[in-house]
Design a protein around this motif. Structure first.
Motif, short mmCIF file in Angstrom:
data_model
loop_
_atom_site.label_atom_id
_atom_site.label_comp_id
_atom_site.label_asym_id
_atom_site.label_seq_id
_atom_site.Cartn_x
_atom_site.Cartn_y
_atom_site.Cartn_z
N ALA A 218 0.97 -1.17 -0.06
CA ALA A 218 -0.02 0.02 -0.19
C ALA A 218 0.85 1.15 -0.05
O ALA A 218 0.45 2.17 -0.66
CB ALA A 218 -0.99 -0.09 1.42
N LYS B 181 -4.92 0.34 -5.39
CA LYS B 181 -3.33 0.84 -5.16
C LYS B 181 -3.39 2.43 -5.41
O LYS B 181 -2.77 3.02 -4.84
CB LYS B 181 -2.25 0.36 -6.05
CG LYS B 181 -2.54 0.41 -7.62
CD LYS B 181 -1.57 -0.25 -8.09
CE LYS B 181 -1.70 -0.61 -9.80
NZ LYS B 181 -3.01 -1.17 -10.07
N GLU B 182 -4.13 3.14 -6.32
CA GLU B 182 -4.24 4.47 -6.64
C GLU B 182 -4.91 5.07 -5.22
O GLU B 182 -4.73 6.47 -5.37
CB GLU B 182 -5.02 4.76 -7.99
CG GLU B 182 -4.09 4.35 -8.95
CD GLU B 182 -4.42 2.98 -9.40
OE1 GLU B 182 -5.33 2.35 -8.81
OE2 GLU B 182 -3.84 2.53 -10.32
N GLU B 183 -5.54 4.59 -4.44
CA GLU B 183 -6.35 4.95 -3.65
C GLU B 183 -5.83 4.49 -2.16
O GLU B 183 -6.30 5.72 -1.09
CB GLU B 183 -7.89 4.86 -3.66
CG GLU B 183 -8.56 5.77 -5.14
CD GLU B 183 -9.61 5.08 -5.51
OE1 GLU B 183 -10.60 4.34 -4.57
OE2 GLU B 183 -9.87 4.94 -6.63
N VAL B 184 -5.37 3.62 -2.05
CA VAL B 184 -5.35 2.99 -0.58
C VAL B 184 -4.27 3.87 0.26
O VAL B 184 -3.34 4.40 -0.48
CB VAL B 184 -4.58 1.47 -0.79
CG1 VAL B 184 -3.55 1.42 -1.31
CG2 VAL B 184 -4.80 0.91 0.76
N ASN B 185 -4.51 4.07 1.19
CA ASN B 185 -3.58 4.91 2.36
C ASN B 185 -3.26 3.70 3.49
O ASN B 185 -4.23 3.35 4.25
CB ASN B 185 -4.27 5.88 2.97
CG ASN B 185 -4.72 7.07 1.75
OD1 ASN B 185 -3.71 7.34 0.88
ND2 ASN B 185 -5.59 7.75 2.11
N PHE B 186 -2.11 3.42 3.62
CA PHE B 186 -1.63 2.65 4.38
C PHE B 186 -2.03 3.06 6.00
O PHE B 186 -2.12 2.23 6.94
CB PHE B 186 -0.11 2.17 4.55
CG PHE B 186 0.91 3.30 4.76
CD1 PHE B 186 1.24 4.34 4.01
CD2 PHE B 186 1.34 3.28 6.19
CE1 PHE B 186 2.18 5.24 4.36
CE2 PHE B 186 2.43 4.16 6.59
CZ PHE B 186 2.77 5.32 5.79
N MET C 183 5.47 4.25 -7.50
CA MET C 183 4.41 4.98 -7.68
C MET C 183 4.79 6.60 -7.44
O MET C 183 5.75 6.74 -6.65
CB MET C 183 3.30 4.63 -6.68
CG MET C 183 2.06 5.37 -6.85
SD MET C 183 0.95 4.83 -8.18
CE MET C 183 -0.16 3.51 -7.33
N ARG D 290 -4.38 15.06 -2.08
CA ARG D 290 -3.75 14.45 -3.22
C ARG D 290 -4.48 14.77 -4.52
O ARG D 290 -6.00 14.42 -4.51
CB ARG D 290 -3.78 13.07 -2.67
CG ARG D 290 -2.97 12.13 -3.95
CD ARG D 290 -2.49 10.73 -3.44
NE ARG D 290 -3.72 9.96 -3.02
CZ ARG D 290 -3.85 9.18 -1.89
NH1 ARG D 290 -3.07 8.80 -1.11
NH2 ARG D 290 -4.97 8.49 -1.87
N GLY E 26 -3.85 13.33 -7.33
CA GLY E 26 -3.86 11.74 -8.03
C GLY E 26 -2.42 11.16 -7.84
O GLY E 26 -1.58 11.59 -7.24
N ARG E 27 -2.75 9.72 -8.24
CA ARG E 27 -1.39 8.89 -8.44
C ARG E 27 -1.02 8.57 -9.60
O ARG E 27 -2.31 8.54 -10.40
CB ARG E 27 -1.45 7.87 -7.28
CG ARG E 27 -0.97 7.93 -5.84
CD ARG E 27 -1.47 6.95 -5.09
NE ARG E 27 -1.29 7.07 -3.54
CZ ARG E 27 -1.71 6.14 -2.56
NH1 ARG E 27 -2.47 5.14 -3.02
NH2 ARG E 27 -1.30 6.44 -1.35
N ALA E 28 0.24 8.20 -9.93
CA ALA E 28 0.23 7.62 -11.36
C ALA E 28 1.73 6.78 -11.30
O ALA E 28 2.50 6.90 -10.48
CB ALA E 28 0.53 8.74 -12.31
N PRO F 175 0.26 9.86 3.82
CA PRO F 175 0.03 8.36 3.47
C PRO F 175 1.12 8.30 2.16
O PRO F 175 1.31 7.09 1.67
CB PRO F 175 -1.32 8.44 2.90
CG PRO F 175 -1.75 9.64 2.64
CD PRO F 175 -1.04 10.46 3.72
N ASP F 176 1.91 9.38 1.63
CA ASP F 176 2.64 8.92 0.33
C ASP F 176 3.92 9.18 0.51
O ASP F 176 4.95 9.30 -0.43
CB ASP F 176 2.22 9.91 -0.94
CG ASP F 176 0.87 9.31 -1.44
OD1 ASP F 176 1.04 8.34 -2.17
OD2 ASP F 176 -0.22 9.92 -0.91
#
Lengths: 604, 604
Positions: free
Chosen positions: A452, A526-531, B80, B94, B96-98, B222-223
């Protein structure tokens, strides 16, 4: 209490024999911080020949110790099997090819061949990192187990006295007396430990005699780098490609001339004779042997299992000391290493005071049944392989279809993937319905999951290393939904209670994850999950949260819940034993069940 | 001829500087058996900080030397990227993620972060296996290149005289005179070699000032384990996760206070100041820095390229000595290592007498153009990244969409996958049509192939190691059909002729595959293919025949012809240079074309 005389040595675990079973056990115990000593009668480590194939499951086990890399790097991989049978025009022809490994869930869908010395070296290096070396040129001369029930029931008592003889010392200094809490006899087919304990081998030898030769052949045979089973009018032969350009040939020989009372008279045959026999069965292909013979032997296939595996759960036997069988099914070394992979963590738990000594009974219970299954399989397979091929003039012979069917039916077995441990205190099939396809008692099925915190794809087996801890795999579904998030919150709360198994069985002052390592596998994309959505009580590190999604590069991942048969709303908690076998399953709110389950195997 | 005075040293190649460019070159030359010496002014190898990200293409290159394993094992993988922008309610959110890597053909679709010392150690170990160590605490004090045309045109002449000073020796013994055939200046952004040759840096500094801090933060962001680009109302920040729990933060700072005439006054800022700035841009997430600061620095982004890369093809510069740019695009170390990966095999070919000295001109031709492209990209990217975010009160700011588009458009570039070498004696685009999607001048696209002899799946890049040989990849289609088999037979015949390039350019007495390694990739199904069907003249070993089929376990493989755009009936011969770049393509009957092509770059 055991009185230890002055001058005698003490050790928690004494391992006799530094073959695959012994070094696997020593590595497991040394890694677990257990006081272990391993002795061997040989002056040097084995340098060639002997056992060869490493099965898919054994590769998984090695990887659970972080040790598969050198095997995969230096070993030869067998992916394909080829089948040759008599051709109508004389000689042999290829009837077909098929995958060598037919277990669909294998993480490593091939066998590895590498000589035993290299395999043992992987363990010797790993042990050596923990300061454990093999004590060589030592033979045991006597072994006594205390008969005092008070001593036998005290897991910390030095219940076993062993006298050792140091062969390389001056005669007057050769004897050493060792007191050990536990002893493992991993001393091979002619096991001194087994004989000393008076344990009988049950079973019998067959009439099949085979020769084995390791060399680099010159040939136009197109399957010389595949596992090839050749049934010719001139006898049977099996090709096992090995590291580099080396090939091992198993060659069936007429037994009458060499065998007396089940013992082979090796002086009556030469490797040249074996190679002549082989050349005939390869026709119309040519095969010659211009290079050195690296190793050769002759053997009679025997299938036998020891009547018991232990005395008072103080002395154990493992590996070839417990079971002998045909080498062609490639089982020997694999069964041996898996014996002690099963045993070492249990000894560690008992010595740490985590578990009662009775836990050790599960070793014989689980591994002896496996050995019996193995022998039964081996009998069928060896008979098929050693039998005459079916042909126009031999309609009772073994047909290609029969052989191929056996080869594939037994795929789960020969790969080691299908090993199943029966119900016991350790293996509780009660909640099988919560993960319908993940069989309790079998190894955790490999699947790719995505971390995550950083979207790194990894095999789920990497999350369950052989580090002596129980793994609790939480499957809560989509943790970005309030309903599933709430269940995770409730679970965190229940596990944090002072009465929960987690708090009770984790020693005071030990890290929170010393006994139970908790890993969450959710389904949030996976683009949204926050650990950070997993409560801290369930997350000892950012790396403990994963999601069941395809990896960014595509192709694999996203099939764990489906493969295991877990509902994304109901969820599950999967308990994996330290050796990688699924041992129990609980519902997400099943802390009470888990309290009960772990109370059966752990102490406070 | 050069007169070498008594007491002076001789060496074929002298490398000045043991950073990434230097050790990559030394490894390549040492592996090629070239007499090489590498010196460095530092007493010890670098221990922390500095360059970080290893691009997908650089991982491929490392793997071509068999050196990717330690990188993949010890490094952190960035899969990511996450993008944060001002939220309407204050603070950041956030957007987005890519995927961090947007090059679809990357074999390793992620970046690896690992500190420079560990990366250099990989090479130091590899060099050391060949007996080459870095000579430390040595600085060059003068360098002269002969002006005698006879000497300059003799590839074996010691055309360069360098005076070295051994800093750790007593003063009277410090000086050493070295005569070298070739010299590489890999001595960093302030390159002494470049200055001594009088080569100007072209380009300029920007106004952007950034701080960099390596530490283990505590945060609920979270990132924190993704590459995160944060544009806040309080400044920009970039998160680069590193090995273990370490994180590198790039923090934009107001420059006015620290910069005078483009030089930073580092005494005016502290890492505490940088961390305060960072904390503000993370709001509403909390981030604190309770652990040690492992490394920190401040820098002004500058984008400059050296006007020349060489003097008389005798002295070269590489790496930071040739180009400086923003570290955030993660290019520095990658460009440096790829510079000398391009150069080392060419020097080896010239020193072996295989190629004319003019081959070395292609180094500047290929790598300087790349550096210019890099600088142009870097300017755009740095401006976008350092610019203010778009918001209600700043409609001219950089929008998330603009930034993401740039991020993805430049994916081929930042990954290193899209590097394209233009036409030259080495790169001949003539027959591009025979493999429409495999661009001549770019690296060979990775694909899984299956080995004919043993069905082992492997990436095709494993067949083209950086071993200084040209690879001829034969694509003959289905070799079990008479038509295709005949073409292969004709090719074997043509290549065996005494007049063929293969015979002419392979030194007499050298192994048949010393210069050209021939590998066949056919399309015959793995269940049927016989490696013995490839003529012996095209098959130096059983491992040289592969097929374009799915691996037995399924999922990958079987797409080479399609991916490369090669016809299964027409076929093709793909020439891959020693550094892994496709340099020419020929028809299956194109030995005449290949004679011509190789005559342009090889000697008899």
């Amino acid at each position: 209490m055991v009185q230890i005389p002055e001058g005698a040595s003490k050790v928690d675990v004494l391992i006799i024999g530094a073959g695959p079973a012994g070094v696997m056990c020593a590595t497991g115990l040394a890694r677990a911080g257990i006081n272990v000593r391993i002795i061997d009668k040989r002056e040097d480590k084995v340098m060639a020949g002997q056992a060869d194939g490493i099965q898919p499951r054994t590769i998984e086990v090695l990887q659970s110790y972080g040790l598969a890399d050198p095997l995969l790097k230096h070993g030869n991989q067998m992916h394909m099997a080829a089948f040759y049978n008599p051709s109508p025009t004389g000689g042999i022809e290829r009837t077909g090819r098929a995958a060598d490994v037919t277990a669909p869930t294998a993480r490593y869908p091939f066998e590895v061949t590498l000589h035993q010395g290299e395999i043992e070296k992987i363990f010797l290096d790993a042990m050596s990192e923990k300061g454990v070396q093999v004590d060589r040129a030592i033979v045991p001369t006597s072994l006594e187990v205390s008969s005092d029930p008070a001593i036998l029931s005290d897991p910390q008592a030095y219940a076993v006295k062993v006298v050792l003889q140091h062969m390389s010392r001056p005669e007057s200094q050769q004897e050493e007396v060792v007191y050990a809490k536990y002893v493992l006899g991993a001393d091979g087919a002619h096991s001194w430990v087994r004989k000393t304990l008076g344990i009988a081998m049950e079973g019998e030898n067959t009439d099949y005699v085979w020769g084995v030769v390791d060399t680099i052949p010159e040939t136009d045979f197109p399957d010389i780098r595949n596992k090839s089973a050749i049934h010719s009018r001139n006898g049977s032969c099996m090709v096992i490609p090995r590291e580099g350009d080396v090939v091992r040939l198993y060659i069936q020989v007429e037994q009458a001339a060499f065998v007396e009372n089940g013992r082979i008279d090796k002086s009556k045959v030469t490797p040249q004779h074996l190679m002549e026999v082989a050349s005939k069965s390869f026709q119309p292909f040519t095969i010659s042997f211009p290079h050195e013979i690296m190793w050769w032997t002759l053997y009679v296939i025997g299938q036998r299992v020891a009547a018991r595996y232990s005395l008072h759960e103080r002395v154990f036997i493992a590996g070839d000391a417990c079971h002998t069988h045909s080498p062609k099914a490639g089982q020997g070394m694999n069964a041996s290493m898996n014996d002690t992979h099963n045993l070492s963590w249990k000894i560690a738990h008992v010595l740490r005071g985590w578990s009662d000594i009775s836990l050790l009974k599960t070793y014989e219970f689980e591994r002896r049944k496996y050995a019996q299954d193995l022998i039964n399989f081996d009998k069928k397979f060896a008979a098929l392989f050693s039998g005459k091929p079916r042909s126009d003039d031999n309609e009772d012979g073994v047909s290609h279809e029969q052989f191929l069917e056996a080869f594939q039916t037994f795929g789960g077995f020969t790969s080691g993937i299908g090993v199943h441990y029966e119900a016991s205190a350790l293996v509780d099939p009660t909640n099988q319905h919560l993960a319908r396809h993940l069989r309790i008692g079998e190894r955790l099925i490999p699947q790719v999951v995505v971390r995550a915190a950083d979207a790194r794809p990894e095999n789920i087996q990497e999350l369950i290393p052989a580090d002596t801890r129980y793994k609790l795999l939480l499957f809560p579904g989509d943790i970005s939904t309030p309903a599933q998030k709430e269940k995770l919150g409730d679970l965190a709360h229940a596990l944090s209670a002072a009465t929960s198994f987690r708090r009770r069985f984790t020693p005071p002052n030990a890290p929170v994850d010393a006994v139970f390592d908790i890993v969450t596998i959710c389904t949030t994309p996976k683009e949204e999950v926050n650990f950070t959505d997993v409560p801290l009580a369930l997350r000892s590190h950012w790396s403990k949260v994963w999601t069941d999604d395809e990896q960014l590069a595509g192709g694999v991942g996203g099939k764990v819940y489906e493969t295991y048969g877990i509902s994304t709303t109901e969820g599950a908690i999967v308990v994996v034993r330290p050796d990688g076998y699924v041992s129990a399953i609980a519902p997400l709110d099943g802390v009470k069940y888990l309290d009960q389950y772990f109370s059966g195997i752990l102490h406070t």
